[in-house]
Design a protein around this motif. Structure first.
Motif, PDB file in Angstrom:
ATOM      1  N   GLY A   6      25.325  35.944   5.652  1.00 12.79           N
ATOM      2  CA  GLY A   6      26.292  35.101   5.003  1.00 12.79           C
ATOM      3  C   GLY A   6      26.909  33.995   5.779  1.00 12.79           C
ATOM      4  N   GLY A   7      26.248  33.242   6.597  1.00 11.92           N
ATOM      5  CA  GLY A   7      26.853  32.092   7.220  1.00 11.92           C
ATOM      6  C   GLY A   7      25.968  30.887   7.078  1.00 11.92           C
ATOM      7  N   PRO A   8      26.468  29.692   7.370  1.00 14.79           N
ATOM      8  CA  PRO A   8      25.657  28.488   7.281  1.00 14.79           C
ATOM      9  C   PRO A   8      24.414  28.610   8.152  1.00 14.79           C
ATOM     10  N   GLY A   9      23.280  28.149   7.621  1.00 11.59           N
ATOM     11  CA  GLY A   9      22.036  28.230   8.355  1.00 11.59           C
ATOM     12  C   GLY A   9      21.445  29.618   8.384  1.00 11.59           C
ATOM     13  N   ALA A  10      21.967  30.535   7.545  1.00 11.28           N
ATOM     14  CA  ALA A  10      21.458  31.903   7.533  1.00 11.28           C
ATOM     15  C   ALA A  10      21.189  32.330   6.095  1.00 11.28           C
ATOM     16  N   PRO A  11      20.158  31.777   5.447  1.00  9.22           N
ATOM     17  CA  PRO A  11      19.875  32.130   4.057  1.00  9.22           C
ATOM     18  C   PRO A  11      19.388  33.559   3.916  1.00  9.22           C
ATOM     19  N   ARG A  12      19.744  34.196   2.815  1.00 11.67           N
ATOM     20  CA  ARG A  12      19.293  35.552   2.506  1.00 11.67           C
ATOM     21  C   ARG A  12      18.929  35.625   1.035  1.00 11.67           C
ATOM     22  N   VAL A  13      18.029  36.548   0.715  1.00 15.07           N
ATOM     23  CA  VAL A  13      17.637  36.764  -0.674  1.00 15.07           C
ATOM     24  C   VAL A  13      18.622  37.744  -1.296  1.00 15.07           C
ATOM     25  N   SER A  14      19.282  37.321  -2.367  1.00 18.13           N
ATOM     26  CA  SER A  14      20.270  38.188  -3.007  1.00 18.13           C
ATOM     27  C   SER A  14      19.759  38.825  -4.283  1.00 18.13           C
ATOM     28  N   ALA A  15      18.707  38.259  -4.896  1.00 24.56           N
ATOM     29  CA  ALA A  15      18.204  38.829  -6.147  1.00 24.56           C
ATOM     30  C   ALA A  15      16.757  38.416  -6.355  1.00 24.56           C
ATOM     31  N   LEU A  16      16.035  39.275  -7.071  1.00 26.69           N
ATOM     32  CA  LEU A  16      14.627  39.046  -7.395  1.00 26.69           C
ATOM     33  C   LEU A  16      14.396  39.440  -8.843  1.00 26.69           C
ATOM     34  N   GLU A  17      13.638  38.629  -9.568  1.00 29.50           N
ATOM     35  CA  GLU A  17      13.255  38.973 -10.934  1.00 29.50           C
ATOM     36  C   GLU A  17      11.789  38.639 -11.146  1.00 29.50           C
ATOM     37  N   LEU A  18      11.047  39.578 -11.700  1.00 29.92           N
ATOM     38  CA  LEU A  18       9.618  39.417 -11.967  1.00 29.92           C
ATOM     39  C   LEU A  18       9.363  39.648 -13.453  1.00 29.92           C
ATOM     40  N   ARG A  19       8.590  38.748 -14.071  1.00 31.57           N
ATOM     41  CA  ARG A  19       8.244  38.882 -15.490  1.00 31.57           C
ATOM     42  C   ARG A  19       6.737  38.726 -15.662  1.00 31.57           C
ATOM     43  N   ALA A  20       6.147  39.681 -16.363  1.00 35.28           N
ATOM     44  CA  ALA A  20       4.703  39.668 -16.623  1.00 35.28           C
ATOM     45  C   ALA A  20       3.925  39.418 -15.335  1.00 35.28           C
ATOM     46  N   PHE A  21       4.348  40.101 -14.288  1.00 38.85           N
ATOM     47  CA  PHE A  21       3.743  39.937 -12.972  1.00 38.85           C
ATOM     48  C   PHE A  21       2.985  41.216 -12.628  1.00 38.85           C
ATOM     49  N   ARG A  22       1.662  41.131 -12.646  1.00 39.95           N
ATOM     50  CA  ARG A  22       0.801  42.301 -12.477  1.00 39.95           C
ATOM     51  C   ARG A  22       1.251  43.411 -13.425  1.00 39.95           C
ATOM     52  N   ASN A  23       1.627  44.600 -12.920  1.00 35.94           N
ATOM     53  CA  ASN A  23       2.014  45.677 -13.851  1.00 35.94           C
ATOM     54  C   ASN A  23       3.513  45.713 -14.115  1.00 35.94           C
ATOM     55  N   GLY A  78       2.873  34.446 -15.939  1.00 36.08           N
ATOM     56  CA  GLY A  78       3.733  35.337 -15.178  1.00 36.08           C
ATOM     57  C   GLY A  78       4.723  34.515 -14.379  1.00 36.08           C
ATOM     58  N   ARG A  79       5.831  35.144 -13.993  1.00 30.99           N
ATOM     59  CA  ARG A  79       6.860  34.405 -13.287  1.00 30.99           C
ATOM     60  C   ARG A  79       7.566  35.290 -12.278  1.00 30.99           C
ATOM     61  N   CYS A  80       7.891  34.730 -11.132  1.00 35.87           N
ATOM     62  CA  CYS A  80       8.702  35.430 -10.150  1.00 35.87           C
ATOM     63  C   CYS A  80       9.791  34.484  -9.663  1.00 35.87           C
ATOM     64  N   GLU A  81      11.009  35.006  -9.552  1.00 37.13           N
ATOM     65  CA  GLU A  81      12.164  34.204  -9.170  1.00 37.13           C
ATOM     66  C   GLU A  81      12.976  34.934  -8.114  1.00 37.13           C
ATOM     67  N   ALA A  82      13.471  34.188  -7.141  1.00 41.19           N
ATOM     68  CA  ALA A  82      14.347  34.749  -6.112  1.00 41.19           C
ATOM     69  C   ALA A  82      15.558  33.853  -5.951  1.00 41.19           C
ATOM     70  N   VAL A  83      16.717  34.462  -5.893  1.00 38.75           N
ATOM     71  CA  VAL A  83      17.956  33.743  -5.617  1.00 38.75           C
ATOM     72  C   VAL A  83      18.224  33.844  -4.119  1.00 38.75           C
ATOM     73  N   VAL A  84      18.379  32.702  -3.481  1.00 39.84           N
ATOM     74  CA  VAL A  84      18.662  32.644  -2.049  1.00 39.84           C
ATOM     75  C   VAL A  84      20.063  32.080  -1.861  1.00 39.84           C
ATOM     76  N   THR A  85      20.880  32.800  -1.120  1.00 38.78           N
ATOM     77  CA  THR A  85      22.240  32.342  -0.856  1.00 38.78           C
ATOM     78  C   THR A  85      22.421  32.085   0.631  1.00 38.78           C
ATOM     79  N   ASP A  86      23.284  31.129   0.929  1.00 39.07           N
ATOM     80  CA  ASP A  86      23.596  30.776   2.312  1.00 39.07           C
ATOM     81  C   ASP A  86      25.045  30.307   2.325  1.00 39.07           C
ATOM     82  N   GLY A  87      25.944  31.215   2.668  1.00 37.16           N
ATOM     83  CA  GLY A  87      27.358  30.890   2.552  1.00 37.16           C
ATOM     84  C   GLY A  87      27.700  30.633   1.095  1.00 37.16           C
TER      85      GLY A  87
END
Length: 373
Positions: A6-23, A78-87
């Motif tokens: 959680g600081g500037p210059g330190a991105p992290r993945v906070s959420a992932l969503e997959l739709r019609a992605f493989r099984n 199919g779709r995959c989405e990730a939310v990346v937060t940084d501060g």
């Protein structure tokens, strides 16, 4: 071969969503720092979660070159989405694969570009198929090294693209030359040489950073023989003029074969154990530990350079490790913080003293803290 928290210059993945992605018809997961263990039987979809997270961030699959394979059977896309937060910043990375149209990678609803790598964490991936980095042909090792160099120095990623363009143009001239050097060949020799010496220097600087960390990681992961990483460039040139001269010396043979037989596109990255080539003489278990040692060496360098460990995606990493080496693995994952996702058929494969969030993966569904369908 990215960062987080959680600081500037330190991105992290906070959420992932997959739709019609493989099984995975619909799978969503909120991700915390630390270790997330995805446990479940073979075929449940654990690896698919890692692949979807990687694709959302990087825009390509770590498993296949035919991304349409990732679309769920019978679905048009199919779709995959990730939310990346940084501060206070928040960015949405999305990769859509449309059966009729191909792949689309976006960041915040616009086409992704090279600069967007700065907005996401760096990524280190272990998958059993990636043992080709140790025992496969040199091209895979060169490509991996160049991607890691680009993660370290994004502004220098263009060097490899410049070299590839020059090599393609020179090879096209050689293929059409019918044994006679075309007038424009000297100009492309110059282009190739200028980009080539920069690429050699970039690779050498990258490997110099990795060598001591690779040896240390190999020792801590329990490789009993001394582990060595060695960059072997095809050319010894340090200046463009030197590489131009080397190309001129080999022009006759290049015209005869119809392609460039000298240059950094033929460089090698060698792995050795006890002075013997790992790809020829190491056991499967030793090759697996060599790959893990490389990833942890990269993790250490990225942590030092970016101030935060990269995102670790480790698929079936414990299956050929004994109890002691699993303990070493857990210790390295938790030593510097960061985010790690690990798959296993048995949650007990990860030592009990390794703090983790456990997610059960069963028949394409995610069950556990932060998971929803």
């Amino acid at each position: 071969m990215e960062a987080d928290s959680g600081g500037p210059g330190a991105p992290r993945v906070s959420a992932l969503e997959l739709r019609a992605f493989r099984n995975l018809e619909l799978a969503a997961l909120e991700l915390a720092d630390g270790v997330t263990l995805l446990a479940g039987p073979n075929g449940a979809g654990k690896t698919n979660v890692l692949e979807g997270l990687y694709m959302s961030l990087a825009g390509r699959s770590p498993r296949t070159r035919s991304e349409r394979e990732a679309i769920a059977f019978g679905a048009p896309a199919g779709r995959c989405e990730a939310v990346v937060t940084d501060g206070e910043e928040r960015h949405l990375f999305r990769c859509a694969i449309v059966r009729a149209e191909g792949r689309f990678h976006q960041v915040d609803s616009r086409p992704a570009g090279p600069a967007d790598a700065e907005l996401r964490p760096a990524i280190c991936v272990f998958m059993p198929d990636r043992l080709a980095l140790i025992k496969g042909p040199p091209a895979a090792r060169r490509s991996h090294l160049d991607r890691f160099a680009a993660a370290l120095w994004p502004a220098r990623a263009e060097i490899r693209r410049r070299y590839a363009r020059a090599l393609s143009q020179r090879n096209a001239l050689l293929a059409r030359a019918a044994g006679q050097a075309p007038p424009s060949l000297e100009a492309w020799d110059r282009e190739l040489a200028e980009a080539g010496v920069e690429l050699i220097a970039l690779r050498a600087a990258t490997v110099d950073l990795l060598i001591p960390r690779f040896a240390q990681a190999a020792s801590e992961l329990g490789l009993s023989e001394s582990a060595e990483l060695d960059y072997r460039p095809r050319s010894s040139a340090r200046e463009a003029e030197e590489l131009v001269a080397e190309l001129a010396e080999r022009r006759g043979s290049d015209l005869g074969r119809g392609y460039s037989g000298h240059g950094p596109h033929l460089d090698e990255l060698g792995f050795a154990l006890g002075g013997r080539l790992a790809r020829r003489y190491a056991s499967q278990g030793q090759q697996r530990l060599s790959l893990l040692s490389l990833l942890f060496a990269e993790r250490a360098v990225l942590t030092e350079r970016r101030g935060r460990p990269p995102l670790m995606l480790l698929d079936d990493v414990t299956s050929e490790l004994d109890t002691e080496r699993r303990g070493h693995l857990g210790a390295r994952l938790t030593a510097d913080g960061g985010q790690s996702l690990i798959t296993s058929t048995d949650s007990s494969d990860l030592p009990a003293n390794v703090a983790r969030t456990e997610i059960e993966v069963r028949d394409g569904a995610l069950l556990g803290p932060g998971a929803r369908a």
